[in-house]
Design an enzyme around this catalytic site. Sequence first.
Site, PDB file in Angstrom:
ATOM      1  N   HIS A 302       0.849  -1.196   0.000  1.00 36.37           N
ATOM      2  CA  HIS A 302       0.000   0.000   0.000  1.00 36.37           C
ATOM      3  C   HIS A 302       0.885   1.247   0.000  1.00 36.37           C
ATOM      4  O   HIS A 302       1.884   1.299   0.728  1.00 36.37           O
ATOM      5  CB  HIS A 302      -0.896  -0.012   1.245  1.00 36.37           C
ATOM      6  CG  HIS A 302      -1.633   1.273   1.489  1.00 36.37           C
ATOM      7  ND1 HIS A 302      -1.330   2.116   2.540  1.00 36.37           N
ATOM      8  CD2 HIS A 302      -2.649   1.862   0.811  1.00 36.37           C
ATOM      9  CE1 HIS A 302      -2.144   3.161   2.508  1.00 36.37           C
ATOM     10  NE2 HIS A 302      -2.952   3.038   1.466  1.00 36.37           N
ATOM     11  N   ASN A 303       0.509   2.254  -0.803  1.00 35.20           N
ATOM     12  CA  ASN A 303       1.297   3.500  -0.872  1.00 35.20           C
ATOM     13  C   ASN A 303       2.797   3.188  -0.854  1.00 35.20           C
ATOM     14  O   ASN A 303       3.559   3.679  -0.023  1.00 35.20           O
ATOM     15  CB  ASN A 303       0.930   4.432   0.289  1.00 35.20           C
ATOM     16  CG  ASN A 303      -0.442   5.073   0.088  1.00 35.20           C
ATOM     17  OD1 ASN A 303      -1.093   4.846  -0.925  1.00 35.20           O
ATOM     18  ND2 ASN A 303      -0.876   5.867   1.049  1.00 35.20           N
ATOM     19  N   GLU A 332       1.815   0.208  -5.482  1.00 35.18           N
ATOM     20  CA  GLU A 332       0.868   1.297  -5.704  1.00 35.18           C
ATOM     21  C   GLU A 332       1.600   2.576  -6.096  1.00 35.18           C
ATOM     22  O   GLU A 332       2.674   2.877  -5.553  1.00 35.18           O
ATOM     23  CB  GLU A 332       0.040   1.544  -4.442  1.00 35.18           C
ATOM     24  CG  GLU A 332      -1.072   2.560  -4.661  1.00 35.18           C
ATOM     25  CD  GLU A 332      -1.966   2.732  -3.448  1.00 35.18           C
ATOM     26  OE1 GLU A 332      -2.949   3.486  -3.554  1.00 35.18           O
ATOM     27  OE2 GLU A 332      -1.677   2.133  -2.386  1.00 35.18           O
ATOM     28  N   ASP A 334       0.588   6.636  -6.601  1.00 35.19           N
ATOM     29  CA  ASP A 334      -0.364   7.758  -6.532  1.00 35.19           C
ATOM     30  C   ASP A 334       0.166   8.897  -7.400  1.00 35.19           C
ATOM     31  O   ASP A 334       1.199   9.491  -7.071  1.00 35.19           O
ATOM     32  CB  ASP A 334      -0.514   8.253  -5.088  1.00 35.19           C
ATOM     33  CG  ASP A 334      -1.354   7.321  -4.243  1.00 35.19           C
ATOM     34  OD1 ASP A 334      -1.683   6.227  -4.735  1.00 35.19           O
ATOM     35  OD2 ASP A 334      -1.665   7.670  -3.089  1.00 35.19           O
ATOM     36  N   HIS A 347       1.678  11.285  -1.545  1.00 35.63           N
ATOM     37  CA  HIS A 347       0.362  11.123  -0.924  1.00 35.63           C
ATOM     38  C   HIS A 347      -0.332  12.479  -0.952  1.00 35.63           C
ATOM     39  O   HIS A 347      -0.011  13.369  -0.168  1.00 35.63           O
ATOM     40  CB  HIS A 347       0.517  10.604   0.512  1.00 35.63           C
ATOM     41  CG  HIS A 347      -0.730   9.963   1.042  1.00 35.63           C
ATOM     42  ND1 HIS A 347      -0.931   9.697   2.362  1.00 35.63           N
ATOM     43  CD2 HIS A 347      -1.851   9.538   0.399  1.00 35.63           C
ATOM     44  CE1 HIS A 347      -2.112   9.129   2.521  1.00 35.63           C
ATOM     45  NE2 HIS A 347      -2.685   9.020   1.341  1.00 35.63           N
ATOM     46  N   GLU A 381      -3.250   4.995  -8.859  1.00 36.87           N
ATOM     47  CA  GLU A 381      -4.276   5.904  -8.347  1.00 36.87           C
ATOM     48  C   GLU A 381      -4.052   7.231  -9.060  1.00 36.87           C
ATOM     49  O   GLU A 381      -3.104   7.957  -8.761  1.00 36.87           O
ATOM     50  CB  GLU A 381      -4.176   6.048  -6.830  1.00 36.87           C
ATOM     51  CG  GLU A 381      -5.378   6.769  -6.251  1.00 36.87           C
ATOM     52  CD  GLU A 381      -5.396   6.759  -4.742  1.00 36.87           C
ATOM     53  OE1 GLU A 381      -5.464   7.859  -4.161  1.00 36.87           O
ATOM     54  OE2 GLU A 381      -5.325   5.673  -4.147  1.00 36.87           O
TER      55      GLU A 381
END
Length: 751
Positions: A302-303, A332, A334, A347, A381
Amino acid sequence: MPSLCQDLHADDPDVKVMIAGSTLRKVKSRSWKKQRHFRLLEDGLTIWYKSRWVCLLHGKPSFSQSLPVEAVREGHQSEVLLSIAEEFPADLCFTLVFHGRQGNLDLVADSPEEAQAWIRGVRKLIHKAQTMDEKERLDQWVWDWFQKADKNKDGKMNFKEVKKLLKMMNVDMNEEHALHLFTMADKSESDSLEIEQFVYFYKMLTQRDEVWKVFQDYSGDGEKLMLEELENFLRMEQQEGEQSAQHAKELIDRYEPSETGNHDGFQMYLCSQEGSIFNPEHQNLYQDMSQPLSHYFISSSHNTYLLEDQLRGQSSLEAYIQALKRGCRCVEVDCWDGSDGEPVVYHGHTLTSKILFKDVVSTVKEYAFKASDFPVILSLENHCGVEQQTVMARHLSQILGDSLLTTLLDGQVPQQLPSPQELKGKILLKAKKIGGLEQCLDETLTDEVSDDEEMANGDPESPCTEDPPAANKKHKKSKLSRELSDLVVYCKSVHFHGFEHARSHAKCYEMSSFSESKAKKLVKEAGTDFVQYNTRQLSRIYPSGLRTDSSNYNPQEIWSMGCQIVALNFQTAGLEMDLNDGLFRQNGCCGFVLKPEFMRDATSQFSPEKPEGRQGYKPLRLSIQVISGQQLPKVNQKEGSIVDPLVRVEIYGVPQDQAKEETSHINNNGFNPVWNETLNFVIHTPELALVRFLVEDYDKASRNDFIGQFTLPFTCIQAGYRHIHLLSKDGTVIPPSSLFVNISISELSED
């Protein structure tokens, strides 16, 4: 007994440079560059610099704060060294990479020759350390303790030094017994021990009475094991069945030059990987890799770009490298519009630092297949406008080239997802897509997609954002770049509209993301439906947006629903990552683990809340006799501090299987504590259970301190007398720290 350095590289010119020492620049940032003197110590395994140590072998006792080196990178292969590339050319720069989550050490030499000497020298010593056999490791261990104890460096050890050594080794021994051992070892009667005498002292100190007892139970004369006796032990205790005869011959060939086995060889076997609790056959790739992707648990991050917390932490390419090296197969990214036309990764709406999207893609390209050949999923994302989305598409295509999967494997719209075997060496993009695979040639399709496709199906990704009111949400549209959309093939992000809708309308290549709270809610409300859904489609679960400290949720609860992509914060050590590492330790650490058969059947009636309802339900009894511990690491580094260890065994699986049992604690003995206590469990769904062995330092006034742990799938356990080789909180090995146990597994119906 020579050290590693003396043994192998005494005449090596590179190692000589390292022993003499060099003044190198240690670089932390563009503005922080300081000269430090580095040199290799006599053991050939430890590099010293300004009161700190860098270690080339896991678990060295000499320096409690030493950092184990995994690799050395040449040139500008770190973000820090890239930032000073104009000031220092690549041929002066190198990076020491450590095991676990420890930050790297970036160094600059004064000349290319000096840099090369250190690069080659460190690589040679790492290679030697990694290829040492059990006996060489033990010899090195003994040498290290001798060096540690010999305070005045005269090559001898007096009794005063021995007493201090025992404290360092976590041993609380009365002075009379210590003097007795010292006198027995001091055969020259010089009131001191040289290295050969110290080896004898160490052997007496580490004598394993509990192993000797097992040995004598099967030895006819109490001195040696004949082939037939060893075969009986393997059949009766280790439950090896028909393999016992052949294995007995192999063990004697490996550990004993004669036709019989003695006690030392028997103990070496029990302490080896063959005598480990983890079935060696499951360490290699052993599962069927030709089933649809939805039939596997997939190691997921995650992230991934974050090294620390979710609000102020550093975004780093190193985080991607560390995750991929650990076998992670879903990372991931973003993406946000950058100020100069280049998309950035961070983030959003927080103070985390930014890195370039194209640099992330380059890093993934370089490290994607170092730990595993099986596919990597790039979970996108996307918060960029159409213009920078097109830039992203260009970077993905140009940098990844043929590695990026952009077309259907056989040109046909699939009825089920392709397999990891078919997708070997490929990178898949998970993102929104205009239309479906059926309409990919339909040029009349709109380039607008609903924003609620990636709405977090429960709670927001970030505590900084709020769900829009329901009335507005369904009308909100965002533009999607066709170039980026066309790169999405088997992982189209869609909003989850319920299990009934999925059964009648969903395509196998459509996948949804769920927050941990939404997933847990579905577990309670519709467990069997969720299991069936996950036989055909991929689902991705991510931590709550409230976990701003990068903490993790328990992944086992989610795996019990058959969810494949259970994303965790890889940068955060602890129970949850121990479980993740434990599950994916099997099958060659390839990042894919085949789900149990009852979780691959689309008509499955399995529910983790009611495991007894499934076909083939057969609970098992697990009995663990915790016999002893060996050379546990110190928790408090004060010289007189000695641990009071206890062992807790924890079961993680379906709700009925969640259990914990622990031994009593042993006062003041981390060197060779003996418990001889049995812990019993009933496992209702063995195929999903993970077993965690945790050793703690008991403290009656406050929380116990962590000493070591090891986690593995129940299905990978070897029954019988086994050693459990402990790992640090960071997941790195700490040899020779271990537990000695006797494991029995039987059907519950048996008395």
